[in-house]
Every structure is written in structure tokens, then in C-alpha cells.
Design an enzyme around this catalytic site. Structure first.
Site, PDB file in Angstrom:
ATOM      1  N   ARG A 133      37.736  26.709 -34.492  1.00 44.64           N
ATOM      2  CA  ARG A 133      36.267  26.844 -34.417  1.00 44.64           C
ATOM      3  C   ARG A 133      35.713  25.434 -34.446  1.00 44.64           C
ATOM      4  O   ARG A 133      35.899  24.717 -35.432  1.00 44.64           O
ATOM      5  CB  ARG A 133      35.755  27.682 -35.588  1.00 44.64           C
TER       6      ARG A 133
ATOM      7  N   HIS B 155      32.215  32.256 -27.336  1.00 47.72           N
ATOM      8  CA  HIS B 155      32.832  32.983 -28.460  1.00 47.72           C
ATOM      9  C   HIS B 155      33.590  34.198 -27.887  1.00 47.72           C
ATOM     10  O   HIS B 155      33.187  35.342 -28.075  1.00 47.72           O
ATOM     11  CB  HIS B 155      31.748  33.421 -29.440  1.00 47.72           C
TER      12      HIS B 155
ATOM     13  N   GLN C  45      34.729  37.279 -30.131  1.00 51.30           N
ATOM     14  CA  GLN C  45      33.619  38.157 -30.474  1.00 51.30           C
ATOM     15  C   GLN C  45      33.334  39.120 -29.322  1.00 51.30           C
ATOM     16  O   GLN C  45      33.184  40.332 -29.512  1.00 51.30           O
ATOM     17  CB  GLN C  45      32.359  37.314 -30.758  1.00 51.30           C
TER      18      GLN C  45
ATOM     19  N   ASP D 244      21.512  37.767 -31.481  1.00 50.48           N
ATOM     20  CA  ASP D 244      22.288  36.841 -32.316  1.00 50.48           C
ATOM     21  C   ASP D 244      21.268  35.956 -33.041  1.00 50.48           C
ATOM     22  O   ASP D 244      20.074  35.988 -32.724  1.00 50.48           O
ATOM     23  CB  ASP D 244      23.220  36.013 -31.402  1.00 50.48           C
TER      24      ASP D 244
ATOM     25  N   CYS E 268      26.376  40.097 -33.351  1.00 52.93           N
ATOM     26  CA  CYS E 268      27.710  39.593 -33.692  1.00 52.93           C
ATOM     27  C   CYS E 268      27.837  39.305 -35.187  1.00 52.93           C
ATOM     28  O   CYS E 268      28.948  39.199 -35.695  1.00 52.93           O
ATOM     29  CB  CYS E 268      28.034  38.359 -32.875  1.00 52.93           C
TER      30      CYS E 268
ATOM     31  N   ARG F 160      36.828  43.145 -34.405  1.00 56.51           N
ATOM     32  CA  ARG F 160      37.364  41.788 -34.335  1.00 56.51           C
ATOM     33  C   ARG F 160      38.835  41.795 -34.742  1.00 56.51           C
ATOM     34  O   ARG F 160      39.682  41.141 -34.130  1.00 56.51           O
ATOM     35  CB  ARG F 160      36.589  40.834 -35.273  1.00 56.51           C
TER      36      ARG F 160
HETATM   37  N1   CP Z   1      30.639  36.809 -35.654  1.00 54.31           N
HETATM   38  C1   CP Z   1      31.357  35.829 -36.225  1.00 54.31           C
HETATM   39  O1   CP Z   1      32.084  35.104 -35.546  1.00 54.31           O
HETATM   40  O2   CP Z   1      31.225  35.733 -37.554  1.00 54.31           O
HETATM   41  P1   CP Z   1      31.766  34.546 -38.489  1.00 54.31           P
HETATM   42  O3   CP Z   1      30.924  33.341 -38.185  1.00 54.31           O
HETATM   43  O4   CP Z   1      31.563  35.067 -39.872  1.00 54.31           O
HETATM   44  O5   CP Z   1      33.210  34.302 -38.177  1.00 54.31           O
HETATM   45  N1  NVA Z   2      25.635  31.762 -32.199  1.00 52.24           N
HETATM   46  C1  NVA Z   2      26.142  31.792 -33.538  1.00 52.24           C
HETATM   47  C2  NVA Z   2      27.262  32.775 -33.647  1.00 52.24           C
HETATM   48  C3  NVA Z   2      27.818  32.941 -35.026  1.00 52.24           C
HETATM   49  C4  NVA Z   2      28.987  33.881 -35.050  1.00 52.24           C
HETATM   50  C5  NVA Z   2      26.598  30.400 -33.943  1.00 52.24           C
HETATM   51  O1  NVA Z   2      27.189  29.697 -33.107  1.00 52.24           O
HETATM   52  O2  NVA Z   2      26.359  29.995 -35.082  1.00 52.24           O
END
Ligand code: CP
Ligand code: NVA
Length: 308
Positions: A102, A129, A132, A220, A260, A288
Site C-alpha cells: 500500500r 485499488h 477492493q 468513497d 469501500c 475482500r
Molecule cells: N477499503 C479498504 O481498503 O479499507 P482499509 O483502508 O481499511 O484497508
Molecule cells: N480513496 C480512499 C480509499 C480507502 C480504502 C483512500 O485512498 O484513502
């Protein structure tokens, strides 16, 4: 499929293959049956940003499959002291069977993948993502029994999740309408990629009109990780871009409401919408786990067979 960095890494066949496997895994888990094909495999997880769902579902998923996980905080790695991503990828590939990362910059993932000899999975970047969105597709299929010939309405920020959804909709044949404030439209790069894949995408600034006859309403956060310094301005600019009872009322009677997560009730979604009868957000979160297990199996077992 060597890596999963972007939804564009997947063909229609790949997507259905992952979803079929995920459904089988989910069914077997509910019957208490064990699938442990990843015995002796290890997944390294590099997280530059916070996570609840992604981290826990990858950890549990990998362990359920008989493998194990090493959580790697970039500040604890030599990365934090200037070792390059390229060298890190080469070294980690000597120990691990896969890397999930990430990251703030999608380019970090590309460097990881270009230098790793094991599969690299995008656990969220500034651009996409995909894990997701695979879980989202699984959830849509569970509720609608199909992925094509539906109207998918995105309300809010044209962000990383939106980019992956646009590509997914284009691949599976779902019409997409993105309703966002001016200045927060999805990146032209992704609109163009989706259109090149045959995507039918409309971008508007009117969430109410966009939601008419929607099969799926999705939102989101207004402030993604990395955008915190813009939080105050964004809260002003996104006012009115909320999934709520008003939008649900003009959608199809069987519309599903998706997010999400993490969610902020009263901002991008009303409490009534997220906690109401149309909401499928916790199914998305659960899926997930199942879909990422399918991704891990496909990447790690395929990886082995290509070496032998
Ligand atoms: N939706 C999602 O990716 O959640 P987290 O940021 O908690 O991993
Ligand atoms: N768009 C959000 C998604 C979190 C799962 C972010 O990048 O923070």
C-alpha cells in the site's frame, strides 16, 4: 497474470476466474472445509498508509491458506533509511513468495514489480485499488446475479477506487456514471483507458440526475489518505455529493448501496443509507477476504508452475 497492480492487468476471463474461485472458497469456508494450498508460502506486506480491511483480510487469508504473513512497516525497513525500492524488491524476492504493498505513489509499485521476481499486489495506491474492486464485483454478482447491463453510479471523488471501478465496468460491460464536483473528476488517463476497453462512461456534476434508475450507488471518502491537507476545502466542495435517501429514492427499487469503507456518516453517505436495507457495505468488506485468497492462489500457484 504475474502481478496485480491495476485492474488493467486483468482480462474478462481473469475476473470471472477469480470470482468463481472466490465463491468456491467462501462456500467451503462456510462449511468449515480447509484449502491450504499455500503451505510454506509467505507474503510480505509493506504498508505506507493505515489499513483495517486490507491488512487484516490479507493476514487472515494467507494464514487460512496455510501460508504466513510478515507485516513490514516501511519505517522499520532500511527503506526508511534510504535503501532503494529496487534493491528492496530484489532482496525480499529471495525470502518471500509474494509482496502486497500500500503506497503513496503508484510508481513505487511499478518499481517493486519491475525488480521483484515474486508477484506484487497493489494493496492501494494513489491511482488504484484493484483488490477492493474485485471484492465489489463479487458483491455485485452475489446481489444481482450478473455484472453486465447495469447502471453503476459513482458519487463523490474521482479517486483511486473510482479509477479501478471505471476499468472494471469497462471490462465487464457495465455502464458507469460518475457524479463529482467540478475539479474532482477522475484522471483523464483512466477515463481514456476505460474508454479504450469499450467503457461507456458519463461524467456529470449532478448526483441526483445521475442516480436516476441506478442499479448500484457507490461512494468513497471525500478525503483520501494523502489528501489530508485539503480536508477543509474538500468538505466544502463535496457538500451535496452524498449518497442518501434522496438519491436512493430515484434509483431502481432494488438498488444496492456500496462503500469501500472506512465511511464517514453525514459526509459522503448518510447514516440512513449506509445502515439501511439497500446497503451491502459489510458484504463488500467480507468479500475482500475471499477474493484476495483467490488472487493469492492464482498468483502464487501460477508463479510456481511458470518456474517449473
Ligand atoms: N477499503 C479498504 O481498503 O479499507 P482499509 O483502508 O481499511 O484497508
Ligand atoms: N480513496 C480512499 C480509499 C480507502 C480504502 C483512500 O485512498 O484513502
Amino acid at each position: 497474470m504475474k502481478n496485480l497492480l491495476s485492474m488493467t492487468d486483468l482480462s474478462l476471463e481473469d475476473i470471472y476466474g477469480i470470482l468463481d474461485l472466490a465463491e468456491e472458497i467462501k462456500e467451503k469456508r462456510s462449511q468449515g472445509k480447509v484449502i491450504d494450498h499455500l503451505r510454506n508460502k509467505s507474503l510480505g506486506m509493506i504498508f505506507e498508509k493505515s489499513s483495517t480491511r486490507t491488512r487484516v483480510s490479507f493476514e487472515v487469508g494467507m494464514k487460512d491458506l496455510g501460508g504466513h504473513v510478515i507485516y513490514l512497516n516501511p519505517n522499520d525497513l532500511q527503506l526508511g533509511r534510504g535503501e532503494t525500492i529496487e534493491d528492496t524488491a530484489k532482496v525480499l524476492s529471495r525470502y518471500l513468495s509474494g509482496i502486497a504493498a500500500r503506497v503513496y505513489s503508484h510508481d513505487t509499485l511499478i518499481k517493486l514489480a519491475d525488480n521483484a521476481t515474486v508477484p506484487v499486489i497493489n494493496a492501494l495506491s494513489n491511482k488504484e485499488h484493484p483488490c477492493q474492486v474485485l471484492a465489489d464485483l463479487m458483491t455485485i454478482k452475489e446481489y444481482k446475479n450478473r455484472l453486465c447491463s447495469m447502471k453503476f453510479v459513482w458519487v463523490g471523488d474521482g479517486n483511486n477506487v473510482c479509477n479501478s471501478v471505471m476499468i472494471a465496468c469497462a471490462i465487464v460491460g457495465m455502464e458507469m456514471v460518475v457524479a463529482c464536483p467540478k475539479g474532482y473528476e477522475p484522471a483523464e488517463e483512466y477515463v481514456a483507458k476505460a474508454k479504450a476497453l469499450g467503457g461507456v462512461i458519463k461524467i456529470t456534476n449532478d448526483p441526483l440526475q445521475a442516480s436516476e434508475n441506478a442499479d448500484i450507488l457507490y461512494t468513497d471518502v471525500w478525503v483520501s489518505m494523502g489528501n489530508e491537507s485539503e480536508a477543509e476545502q474538500r468538505r466544502k466542495d463535496f457538500s451535496g455529493f452524498q449518497i442518501n435517501e434522496e438519491l436512493i429514492a430515484v434509483s431502481k427499487p432494488d438498488v444496492i448501496v456500496m462503500h469501500c469503507l472506512p465511511a464517514h456518516r453525514g459526509f459522503e453517505i448518510s447514516a440512513g443509507a449506509i445502515d439501511g436495507p439497500h446497503s451491502v457495505v459489510f458484504d463488500q468488506a467480507e468479500n475482500r477476504l475471499h477474493v484476495q485468497k483467490a488472487v493469492l492462489l492464482k498468483l502464487m500457484i501460477l508463479d510456481d508452475s511458470s518456474e517449473s
